[in-house]
Design an enzyme around this catalytic site. Structure first.
Site, short mmCIF file in Angstrom:
data_model
loop_
_atom_site.label_atom_id
_atom_site.label_comp_id
_atom_site.label_asym_id
_atom_site.label_seq_id
_atom_site.Cartn_x
_atom_site.Cartn_y
_atom_site.Cartn_z
N LYS A 22 -36.41 61.34 31.53
CA LYS A 22 -36.13 62.14 32.72
C LYS A 22 -36.55 61.37 33.98
O LYS A 22 -35.80 61.28 34.94
CB LYS A 22 -36.88 63.49 32.65
CG LYS A 22 -36.21 64.48 31.71
CD LYS A 22 -37.07 65.70 31.42
CE LYS A 22 -36.38 66.57 30.37
NZ LYS A 22 -37.19 67.65 29.86
N GLN A 64 -42.80 70.28 30.95
CA GLN A 64 -42.19 69.98 29.64
C GLN A 64 -42.68 70.97 28.59
O GLN A 64 -43.88 71.16 28.41
CB GLN A 64 -42.54 68.53 29.24
CG GLN A 64 -41.90 68.07 27.95
CD GLN A 64 -40.37 67.99 28.04
OE1 GLN A 64 -39.81 67.51 29.02
NE2 GLN A 64 -39.70 68.47 27.01
N ASP A 93 -35.48 73.74 35.75
CA ASP A 93 -35.11 74.08 34.37
C ASP A 93 -34.31 75.39 34.35
O ASP A 93 -33.65 75.70 33.35
CB ASP A 93 -36.38 74.26 33.52
CG ASP A 93 -36.56 73.15 32.50
OD1 ASP A 93 -35.58 72.44 32.22
OD2 ASP A 93 -37.69 73.00 31.99
#
Ligand code: NAD
Length: 287
Positions: free
Chosen positions: A51, A95, A118
């Site tokens: 990422k 995460q 997200d």
């Protein structure tokens, strides 16, 4: 026929790199993503590394905050409150999964909805549910719809989409996106009766189950578009391990019209859509 997710993700990143340059030239802002990793789960470390790398490759700024496995929820929340206030940060990603002593939903709720790249915050889920513009939409579902459109064209209206799985991360949001595309949507799950028969009706079949090679050829309508979200590691007869999807690729590939392979299908689109969300959040921060 394969739907090439690697290529689609590369094309999307090229387009996003142009948007980043534009944003710097016109609004003097450079989108910035901060990724927080708690603990040292090897798979999560690889995801975070990718990422950060891909964010930087398209000209954006990326920071990684690594915290020890035993970090308390309060300390993690403290980081989030600071990042929420920091106007140079446009996207925050924690995460998942988090260590067991941390309440995931409390962490997701603490991220500013405007920086929730997200797309898991309840406000963004609600916006998606209501079809409101400006929602930050979960990345994997966005990637699924883009890949379906790559094969079928932009107009999905009237098509019957069957989604296997009802998670908040994939199943439910992808169903909402397909509804916005005017598909007729059926959501199926572990209690669905006659699952193969329901799947046989699908023009678009999305598998997000987490069971290796679950979907077989006789579940699939001739010519259907199959989007395989699953990422499952299995051990082969020779003792090696490999990644497979939720669809039995070899069984299904000749029956369907198109299928996303695993790896190289939905996976690469997920990170590309994360970059897209960070740019959207940066744009919205100045509009
Ligand atoms: P999850 O475990 O949260 O949800 C799985 C869903 O499958 C549940 O809603 C459950 O009802 C349904 N299910 C379970 N058994 C079933 C059965 N026998 N019949 C029908 N439905 C059944 O999983 P998730 O987070 O939605 O992820 C699904 C898969 O997608 C996993 O393999 C995961 O690794 C993968 N995934 C991939 C990406 C990517 O970037 N490609 C991103 C997220 C998840």
């Amino acid at each position: 026929m394969n739907i090439d997710g690697k290529l689609a993700a590369q094309q999307l990143r090229e387009q996003l790199a142009i948007e980043v340059k534009d944003l710097e030239a016109k609004a003097n802002i450079c989108p910035k993503l901060v990724v927080i990793l708690v603990g040292d789960d090897p798979a999560s470390q690889v995801y975070v590394k990718n990422k950060v790398k891909q964010t930087q490759e398209i000209g954006m700024v990326s920071n990684e905050i690594r915290l020890a496995e035993d970090t308390s929820q309060e300390v993690l929340l403290g980081h989030l409150y600071k990042l929420n206030e920091d106007t140079s940060v446009h996207g925050i990603l924690v995460q998942l999964p988090l260590p067991k002593h941390i309440d995931e939903s409390a962490i997701i709720s603490a991220i500013s909805p405007n920086k929730d790249v997200d797309g898991f915050h309840a406000l963004n889920s609600g916006r998606l549910f209501n079809g409101e513009p400006g929602a930050l939409v979960p990345c994997t579902p966005q990637g699924c719809v883009m890949l379906a459109k790559q094969h079928l064209g932009n107009d999905l209206s009237g098509m019957h989409a069957v989604v296997i799985g009802r998670s908040n991360i994939v199943g439910k949001p992808v169903a909402m996106l397909l509804l916005q595309e005017n598909c007729t949507v059926t959501i199926t799950h572990s209690r669905t009766k006659n699952l193969p028969e329901v799947c046989q009706q699908a023009d678009i079949l999305i598998a997000a189950v987490g069971i290796a090679e679950f979907v077989k050829a006789h579940w699939v309508k001739e010519g259907a578009t199959v989007i395989d979200v699953g990422i499952n590691r299995i051990t082969t007869d020779d003792g090696k391990t490999k990644l497979v999807g939720d669809v039995d690729y070899n069984d299904v590939v000749d029956k369907c019209g198109a299928i996303t392979p695993v790896p190289g299908g939905v996976g690469p689109m997920t990170i590309a859509c994360l970059l897209k969300n960070t740019i959207t959040a940066a744009k919205q921060s100045v509009s």
